[in-house]
Enzyme design. Structure first.
Site, PDB file in Angstrom:
ATOM      1  N   THR A   1     -25.556 -29.888  78.190  1.00 61.16           N
ATOM      2  CA  THR A   1     -25.963 -30.538  76.950  1.00 61.16           C
ATOM      3  C   THR A   1     -25.716 -29.631  75.748  1.00 61.16           C
ATOM      4  O   THR A   1     -25.697 -28.410  75.882  1.00 61.16           O
ATOM      5  CB  THR A   1     -27.457 -30.921  76.992  1.00 61.16           C
ATOM      6  OG1 THR A   1     -28.247 -29.726  77.065  1.00 61.16           O
ATOM      7  CG2 THR A   1     -27.747 -31.787  78.205  1.00 61.16           C
ATOM      8  N   PRO A   2     -25.534 -30.207  74.554  1.00 56.37           N
ATOM      9  CA  PRO A   2     -25.195 -29.412  73.371  1.00 56.37           C
ATOM     10  C   PRO A   2     -26.322 -28.479  72.954  1.00 56.37           C
ATOM     11  O   PRO A   2     -27.498 -28.762  73.159  1.00 56.37           O
ATOM     12  CB  PRO A   2     -24.945 -30.477  72.287  1.00 56.37           C
ATOM     13  CG  PRO A   2     -24.736 -31.753  73.022  1.00 56.37           C
ATOM     14  CD  PRO A   2     -25.534 -31.644  74.264  1.00 56.37           C
TER      15      PRO A   2
ATOM     16  N   HIS B   1     -26.252 -27.136  69.605  1.00 55.10           N
ATOM     17  CA  HIS B   1     -26.397 -27.220  68.154  1.00 55.10           C
ATOM     18  C   HIS B   1     -27.503 -28.203  67.793  1.00 55.10           C
ATOM     19  O   HIS B   1     -27.659 -29.247  68.413  1.00 55.10           O
ATOM     20  CB  HIS B   1     -25.073 -27.683  67.535  1.00 55.10           C
ATOM     21  CG  HIS B   1     -24.975 -27.406  66.067  1.00 55.10           C
ATOM     22  ND1 HIS B   1     -25.624 -28.183  65.131  1.00 55.10           N
ATOM     23  CD2 HIS B   1     -24.323 -26.436  65.361  1.00 55.10           C
ATOM     24  CE1 HIS B   1     -25.362 -27.720  63.919  1.00 55.10           C
ATOM     25  NE2 HIS B   1     -24.586 -26.660  64.029  1.00 55.10           N
TER      26      HIS B   1
ATOM     27  N   ASN C   1     -29.093 -14.442  79.217  1.00 54.95           N
ATOM     28  CA  ASN C   1     -27.661 -14.237  79.396  1.00 54.95           C
ATOM     29  C   ASN C   1     -27.145 -13.074  78.541  1.00 54.95           C
ATOM     30  O   ASN C   1     -27.816 -12.583  77.638  1.00 54.95           O
ATOM     31  CB  ASN C   1     -26.929 -15.534  79.030  1.00 54.95           C
ATOM     32  CG  ASN C   1     -25.477 -15.518  79.435  1.00 54.95           C
ATOM     33  OD1 ASN C   1     -25.100 -14.814  80.385  1.00 54.95           O
ATOM     34  ND2 ASN C   1     -24.644 -16.264  78.725  1.00 54.95           N
TER      35      ASN C   1
ATOM     36  N   MET D   1     -26.583 -10.053  79.418  1.00 53.28           N
ATOM     37  CA  MET D   1     -27.294  -8.799  79.648  1.00 53.28           C
ATOM     38  C   MET D   1     -26.353  -7.602  79.598  1.00 53.28           C
ATOM     39  O   MET D   1     -26.766  -6.481  79.286  1.00 53.28           O
ATOM     40  CB  MET D   1     -28.023  -8.849  80.992  1.00 53.28           C
ATOM     41  CG  MET D   1     -29.253  -9.760  81.023  1.00 53.28           C
ATOM     42  SD  MET D   1     -30.583  -9.215  79.926  1.00 53.28           S
ATOM     43  CE  MET D   1     -31.000  -7.622  80.662  1.00 53.28           C
TER      44      MET D   1
ATOM     45  N   LEU E   1     -79.930 -42.332  69.483  1.00 56.02           N
ATOM     46  CA  LEU E   1     -80.966 -43.047  70.225  1.00 56.02           C
ATOM     47  C   LEU E   1     -81.518 -44.228  69.427  1.00 56.02           C
ATOM     48  O   LEU E   1     -81.442 -44.249  68.187  1.00 56.02           O
ATOM     49  CB  LEU E   1     -82.111 -42.102  70.573  1.00 56.02           C
ATOM     50  CG  LEU E   1     -81.792 -40.959  71.545  1.00 56.02           C
ATOM     51  CD1 LEU E   1     -82.956 -39.984  71.600  1.00 56.02           C
ATOM     52  CD2 LEU E   1     -81.474 -41.501  72.940  1.00 56.02           C
TER      53      LEU E   1
ATOM     54  N   LYS F   1     -80.275 -45.067  62.726  1.00 55.51           N
ATOM     55  CA  LYS F   1     -78.869 -45.465  62.534  1.00 55.51           C
ATOM     56  C   LYS F   1     -78.750 -46.688  61.633  1.00 55.51           C
ATOM     57  O   LYS F   1     -78.002 -46.684  60.647  1.00 55.51           O
ATOM     58  CB  LYS F   1     -78.213 -45.779  63.899  1.00 55.51           C
ATOM     59  CG  LYS F   1     -78.204 -44.670  64.894  1.00 55.51           C
ATOM     60  CD  LYS F   1     -77.427 -45.044  66.143  1.00 55.51           C
ATOM     61  CE  LYS F   1     -77.923 -46.316  66.804  1.00 55.51           C
ATOM     62  NZ  LYS F   1     -79.318 -46.215  67.259  1.00 55.51           N
ATOM     63  N   SER F   2     -79.470 -47.747  61.988  1.00 62.26           N
ATOM     64  CA  SER F   2     -79.322 -49.012  61.260  1.00 62.26           C
ATOM     65  C   SER F   2     -79.801 -48.893  59.825  1.00 62.26           C
ATOM     66  O   SER F   2     -79.211 -49.484  58.903  1.00 62.26           O
ATOM     67  CB  SER F   2     -80.094 -50.121  61.985  1.00 62.26           C
ATOM     68  OG  SER F   2     -79.555 -50.343  63.275  1.00 62.26           O
TER      69      SER F   2
ATOM     70  N   SER G   1     -74.276 -46.422  71.802  1.00 65.68           N
ATOM     71  CA  SER G   1     -73.055 -45.886  72.438  1.00 65.68           C
ATOM     72  C   SER G   1     -73.314 -44.527  73.101  1.00 65.68           C
ATOM     73  O   SER G   1     -72.793 -43.504  72.644  1.00 65.68           O
ATOM     74  CB  SER G   1     -71.907 -45.800  71.432  1.00 65.68           C
ATOM     75  OG  SER G   1     -72.295 -45.200  70.217  1.00 65.68           O
TER      76      SER G   1
END
Length: 627
Positions: free
Chosen positions: A96-97, A99, A150, A152, A460, A465-466, A533
């Protein structure tokens, strides 16, 4: 072609090579072919005739650089496939290329590989393109990499250079999904440690390239559990035969097995498995076969045959990591064609989550993708697609996008969204087609100057929350923001009145709430959702449905004893008396959010103070235009 047959125990290994320009990929492959006797005499003669030699020696790069433009420029442009064998194994190798301009070609060549060889020039070390190829190999779920260091010979066979590159690459790869990495010091030009062990690296005791390629075990790579058979062709040579031809994408099938056909949901049994060489009792991936069924079932190209109790998810919406391949940039909300297995559908990229910066693997906001850029995107398909995650099954977890006008392949994608909601995989619901609005969410938000997001309150019963949610709704509305309160009790009295209070029903209640919030967000509305939740898994599904970039989780962290003292609805009292079973905080656990967007407590803060904090903390998410 006989070389591709798995004869006498010799298996087939698909390999790809990658690396920066001039790292020596083509030279390594040419040397590998030459030293394994993979070149024929007429090929060697052609090299001599065309003067493709260097100093009387073979120019190994010329063996794979088959295009004239490649030879003229000294680079690989297209993907070149080469076939060779040893006594132990057959190989298909994709050159494979290197660049950056041809990164898309690299992704194409590597998409079917079980092992990648990434070359690094010992003189230059790791480059951005090296990182890009390693990252793409990881995206493509290539589980093994050979890092061939490579040239080396040009650094005096220095062990220190080898160790420095090994250390740097290991650090980078630690953030990638790669199971096994081998580092091999080589000289492709001279042949050191390619096929024959080098005398120049006495400090290296590992395998040569060919030894590693011969010994790597890949038989477990194929998914043999989840049977997937996309129908390629309906064969009707005469009125007494109707067969369904294709390639088994995953799994194993036996004559007599019960199957279900998607999208119709009809069931039948495998009557026979036909091949060119005759009938089989058993077939498995990646065999190409023709299946006949015991019943007359309406099946066409693009349908999928699967096991009755093991079906893929049928999705209109999903997320994927995508490599953009076209010179024309990605355009959100534009219609494309998606090809997934043998199924085609109109598809739209609804959102770009982020683009990946290759040099450090960080993400950054993006409003588009240009050629060879990689990003995470959300897609919406007109027809349901029968998908698995790419990590589970490559064939059903991948797709390509095609421009409907030019018919150019513009992108390749790997499905990663494991939590998105799906249509049930069997039954009449799969005949539904999603309608894509002509007014995009971006257009709505541009007009109103704020984003449709969801404030998700968790905590809880009695935590406040509400109360906080109701004050927040008023506060946002007075500020000119269209906000809607989605209360748990209100939902139970209407949309979810058919649900009970067992764990499964509670999860479904939250899923429906999340779907409503998602639809409202897409219409530009701000949603304020108040639900206990209690379970992390349910909140993760909610987050996935709404989307990370539109989800603001608020944990109202008020102690149980204070919530129970308040007991506005008398629920704790009933739970203590045994009148309510599986009540959160009493006989059912509450799993605290680990990283909420914001944490407040009505133990020491008033509801108005909590709202003030929420408004301040959410401004960036609510008003940001860069998401």
């Amino acid at each position: 072609m006989p070389i591709l047959k798995d004869d006498k125990g010799r298996s087939l290994l698909r390999i790809s090579t990658a690396g920066s320009v001039d790292d020596g990929k083509s030279t390594l492959i040419g040397r590998l072919l030459h030293d394994t006797k993979g070149l024929y005499e007429d090929q060697l003669a052609a090299l001599q005739k065309n003067k493709l030699t260097v100093g009387g020696a073979i120019d190994f790069a010329a063996i794979t650089d088959g295009l004239r433009a490649e030879r003229e420029q000294g680079i690989t442009i297209d993907v070149a496939y080469r076939y060779f064998s040893t006594q132990k194994r057959h190989f298909i190798l994709a050159d494979t290329p290197g660049h950056e301009q041809y990164t898309r070609n690299m992704a194409t060549g590597a998409s079917t590989s079980s092992l990648a060889i990434v070359l690094i020039d010992a003189r230059h070390g790791i480059t951005v393109q090296t990182k890009r190829h390693a990252f793409i190999s990881s995206l493509l779920e290539i589980p093994r990499i050979i890092v061939a260091i490579n040239k080396m010979d040009l650094v005096g066979w220095s062990e220190q250079v080898y160790e420095d590159i090994k250390t740097e690459f290991t650090g980078f790869a630690s953030r990638l999904n790669i199971r096994n990495i081998d580092f091999i010091p080589v000289s492709a030009l001279l042949g050191d440690n390619i096929v024959n062990r080098s005398q120049n690296t006495p400090w290296y005791s590992g395998p040569t390239i060919i030894q590693r390629l011969e010994d790597v075990y890949v038989e477990s790579d194929q998914n043999m559990v989840d049977f997937r058979f996309p129908v390629q062709l309906v064969q009707r040579p005469h009125q007494d035969f109707r067969g369904y031809a294709g390639t088994i994408a995953a799994g194993v099938i036996h004559a007599g097995d019960e199957v279900v056909i998607l999208p119709s949901g009809q069931t039948s049994r495998i009557r026979a498995i036909h091949t060119f060489d005759g009938e089989l009792e058993t077939a498995f991936a990646p065999m190409s076969v023709t299946l006949t069924l015991a019943d007359a079932v309406d099946i066409s190209r693009g349908d999928m045959i699967v096991r009755k109790n093991n079906v893929p998810q049928a999705r209109h919406e999903f997320e994927a990591m995508m490599i953009w391949m076209s010179a024309e940039p990605l355009v959100c909300r534009k219609n494309y064609l998606v090809r997934h297995t043998t199924r085609y559908s109109n598809v739209m990229i609804s959102d770009i989550k982020y683009m990946v910066k290759i040099d450090d693997l960080s993400s950054e906001p993006a409003d588009g993708l240009r050629m060879n850029e990689i990003g995470r995107v959300s897609l919406t398909s007109a027809l349901p697609l029968f998908v698995d995650t790419y990590q589970k099954i490559r064939q059903t977890g991948s797709f390509i996008l095609v421009d409907p006008i030019s018919h150019e392949t513009v992108a390749a994608g790997m499905i990663i969204d494991r939590a998105a909601q799906s249509v049930e995989a069997v039954g009449g619901a799969l005949h539904l087609t999603r309608t894509i609005s002509q007014v995009s969410v971006n257009e709505r938000e541009e007009r109103q100057k704020y984003r449709g997001i969801t404030f998700w309150f968790t905590g809880l019963s009695g935590s406040g929350k509400s109360t906080i949610a109701a004050i927040l709704e008023r506060r946002l509305f007075d500020a000119g923001i269209n906000a809607m309160l989605l209360d748990g009790d209100n939902l139970r009295l209407g949309l979810c009145q058919d649900l009970g209070f067992d764990k499964k029903s509670r999860s479904e209640n939250l899923r429906r709430a999340a779907e409503v919030a998602h639809l409202c967000n897409q219409a530009g509305l701000v949603v304020i959702a108040s639900f206990i939740s209690p379970f992390k898994s349910d909140r993760e599904i909610v987050r996935a449905c709404i989307g990370d970039d539109r989800y603001f989780e608020i944990f109202v962290d008020t102690p149980l004893e204070i919530c129970e003292q308040r007991d506005v609805k008398g629920l704790y009292k009933k739970a203590r008396a045994g009148e309510i079973k599986s009540f959160t905080g009493i006989d059912s656990p509450f799993e605290r959010p680990e990283q909420p967007s914001l944490q407040v407590s009505t133990e020491w803060m008033s509801a108005d103070e909590c709202v003030e904090l929420i408004v301040t903390a959410s401004k960036e998410l609510l008003y940001s235009r860069d998401r």
